[in-house]
Scaffold this active site. Sequence first.
Site, short mmCIF file in Angstrom:
data_model
loop_
_atom_site.label_atom_id
_atom_site.label_comp_id
_atom_site.label_asym_id
_atom_site.label_seq_id
_atom_site.Cartn_x
_atom_site.Cartn_y
_atom_site.Cartn_z
N THR A 116 -2.37 6.89 0.39
CA THR A 116 -3.55 6.83 1.33
C THR A 116 -4.33 8.08 0.72
O THR A 116 -3.94 9.45 0.51
CB THR A 116 -3.35 7.21 2.65
OG1 THR A 116 -4.54 6.99 3.48
CG2 THR A 116 -2.40 8.26 3.11
N LYS A 153 0.84 -1.15 -0.13
CA LYS A 153 0.19 0.01 0.07
C LYS A 153 0.80 1.08 -0.09
O LYS A 153 1.36 1.46 1.02
CB LYS A 153 -0.95 -0.02 1.27
CG LYS A 153 -1.87 1.08 1.67
CD LYS A 153 -2.57 0.79 2.76
CE LYS A 153 -3.56 2.11 3.09
NZ LYS A 153 -4.71 2.02 2.16
N GLU A 198 -3.38 1.23 -3.33
CA GLU A 198 -4.10 0.92 -2.11
C GLU A 198 -4.10 -0.61 -1.76
O GLU A 198 -4.72 -1.09 -0.92
CB GLU A 198 -5.32 1.42 -2.14
CG GLU A 198 -5.55 2.84 -2.20
CD GLU A 198 -5.72 3.44 -0.60
OE1 GLU A 198 -5.35 2.85 0.40
OE2 GLU A 198 -6.09 4.64 -0.51
C1 LIG Z 1 -8.68 9.11 10.80
C2 LIG Z 1 -8.66 8.72 9.37
O1 LIG Z 1 -9.13 9.00 8.63
N1 LIG Z 1 -7.93 7.46 9.30
C3 LIG Z 1 -7.94 6.82 7.99
C4 LIG Z 1 -8.11 7.31 6.75
C5 LIG Z 1 -7.94 6.55 5.77
N2 LIG Z 1 -7.26 5.42 5.81
C6 LIG Z 1 -6.84 4.60 4.73
C7 LIG Z 1 -8.14 3.86 4.30
C8 LIG Z 1 -7.93 3.48 2.76
O2 LIG Z 1 -6.91 2.43 2.49
C9 LIG Z 1 -7.04 4.84 2.56
C10 LIG Z 1 -7.94 5.70 1.82
O3 LIG Z 1 -8.49 6.48 2.62
O4 LIG Z 1 -6.44 5.18 3.63
C11 LIG Z 1 -6.89 4.90 7.19
O5 LIG Z 1 -6.32 3.82 7.15
N3 LIG Z 1 -7.08 5.71 8.14
#
Ligand SMILES: CC(=O)Nc1ccn([C@H]2C[C@H](O)[C@@H](CO)O2)c(=O)n1
Length: 104
Positions: A22, A19, A72
């Site tokens: 994000t 990954k 991702e």
């Molecule tokens: C607090 C918060 O927003 N935490 C997050 C946000 C996104 N992710 C991950 C989930 C997906 O794989 C990507 C895209 O948003 O990022 C996360 O782990 N924690």
Amino acid sequence: MNDITFFQRFEADIVAGRKTITLRDEAESHFLPGQRLRVGRYEDDVYFCTIEVISVAPVLLSELTDEHARQENMTLPQLKEVIGEIYPGLNELYVISFERVATN
Ligand SMILES: CC(=O)Nc1ccn([C@H]2C[C@H](O)[C@@H](CO)O2)c(=O)n1
């Protein structure tokens, strides 16, 4: 103190380098290329690795592609479902590209 958190279920993929992006909202769009971030688990804030930010760029939900999903380690429908759960109704996102540089 950690700089960014990820849900625990993504920890193994990040540590393994599967990954490499994000998608975040504006509140987490302030990171800069070259910055090294301590990464913790959202659930307990336990540190699990350090990443280096490669780039931060705006993207609309409607612009997400199979390439974003590949980065991702998901399919595009899976990625859109995750985004919809974390950021319901949000169309303006930021792609943070990163490289894992350390695990301690
Ligand atoms: C607090 C918060 O927003 N935490 C997050 C946000 C996104 N992710 C991950 C989930 C997906 O794989 C990507 C895209 O948003 O990022 C996360 O782990 N924690």
